[in-house]
Write an enzyme that holds these catalytic residues in place. Sequence first.
Site, PDB file in Angstrom:
ATOM      1  N   ARG A 165       0.810  -1.233   0.000  1.00 32.13           N
ATOM      2  CA  ARG A 165       0.000   0.000   0.000  1.00 32.13           C
ATOM      3  C   ARG A 165       0.840   1.278   0.000  1.00 32.13           C
ATOM      4  O   ARG A 165       0.430   2.288   0.565  1.00 32.13           O
ATOM      5  CB  ARG A 165      -0.961   0.030   1.198  1.00 32.13           C
ATOM      6  N   LYS A 209     -15.370  -2.018   0.527  1.00 31.51           N
ATOM      7  CA  LYS A 209     -14.027  -2.084  -0.039  1.00 31.51           C
ATOM      8  C   LYS A 209     -13.174  -0.950   0.514  1.00 31.51           C
ATOM      9  O   LYS A 209     -13.664   0.134   0.819  1.00 31.51           O
ATOM     10  CB  LYS A 209     -14.092  -1.991  -1.568  1.00 31.51           C
ATOM     11  N   ASP A 210     -11.891  -1.199   0.577  1.00 25.94           N
ATOM     12  CA  ASP A 210     -10.929  -0.307   1.206  1.00 25.94           C
ATOM     13  C   ASP A 210     -10.793   1.022   0.474  1.00 25.94           C
ATOM     14  O   ASP A 210     -11.002   1.110  -0.735  1.00 25.94           O
ATOM     15  CB  ASP A 210      -9.572  -1.020   1.234  1.00 25.94           C
ATOM     16  N   LYS A 211     -10.412   2.051   1.219  1.00 28.09           N
ATOM     17  CA  LYS A 211     -10.132   3.367   0.638  1.00 28.09           C
ATOM     18  C   LYS A 211      -8.743   3.421   0.016  1.00 28.09           C
ATOM     19  O   LYS A 211      -8.554   3.980  -1.063  1.00 28.09           O
ATOM     20  CB  LYS A 211     -10.253   4.438   1.717  1.00 28.09           C
TER      21      LYS A 211
END
Length: 350
Positions: free
Chosen positions: A25, A83-85
Amino acid sequence: MDLIYRPERYPFLTQDLPGVGGEIRVEPEDFQVEEIPAYLPKGEGEHLYLFLEKEGRTTREVVEFLRDEVGVPEKEIGVAGLKDKHARTRQWLSLPRRYEDALCLLENLKGVRLLEAHLHPHKLRTGHLKGNRFRVLIRNPKGGLPEAEAVLRRLAEKGVPNYYGPQRFGLGGLNPVRGYRLVKEGKGRGTPWLKRFLIGSLQSLLFNDWVALRLERGLYDRVVPGDWAKKHDTGGEFLVEDPKEAERALRLEISATGPLFGKKYPEAQGEARALEDEVLAQYDLRREEFRARKGARRPVRVPLKEWQVEEAKEGLWLSFSLPKGSYATSLLREVMKKEVDTPKEAEEEA
């Protein structure tokens, strides 16, 4: 009695295999997620299914935009999973067909792109997905392709430990502490939703402890009489009474399930129940104290599908698929042999 979520207390399945280290990330495009839908829209009906790609946005932000800027009542917006940012994600949402002409407003939501739109007879419901496909870049790894492949091969054979990820436990891993107070005292500040979430965080901590206990006792890929087992091909659950079911567990056809304690869920018996009691006793908890929650069971492990590793100049790209409700972090920590993804503004990978 330590109720703070500390991932280092949970053993690796692949402890004997070296990890590759590295970072994830660093950039949003390093972590890519695409829903595997339970079904595709039929092309007719009164609900419009939108396939969206988003980056730097939570699912919740998209829902709020559709509510506030497009005018869709929130209860009429359908989402299969969150869902992830901090990722590039693709997922389906639904809204009533009558709002179709206002979809051009989505162009005003930075970081969101409409890929497809199709009609369907019914609203999209929570959990209406099979799982998620992931493509994740590990930057600056210390290990390489052979180390990553060895870990993934073991996980494909034995299944991925189904630990809840750090997103479930809040900043500093403190949500289970607040959930414990609610369970013990029956009161606390916050909305009903927040209280349910905090108690759910405590349930998740107890489940993770149960997974760790099965690993430590050599029961991770086994079932014992009294277990409730899950069939991975159909999703059905059944009470284990025949010792021969252990052979199916070794083939990863079935897995033991652990409790998310509540007022209504299949309760284990005998030796399997004793393991659950052992986890509860560590915190002076009883099953009946979770009557505010519905309760459910969750498998100790999940199958790993479609896995692949590629070397690139940026690092190692991992591709894999996991069933709904499981966490990519549980796989990545095995490959990297380090804790990953401290909570920021992440949502759960559902």
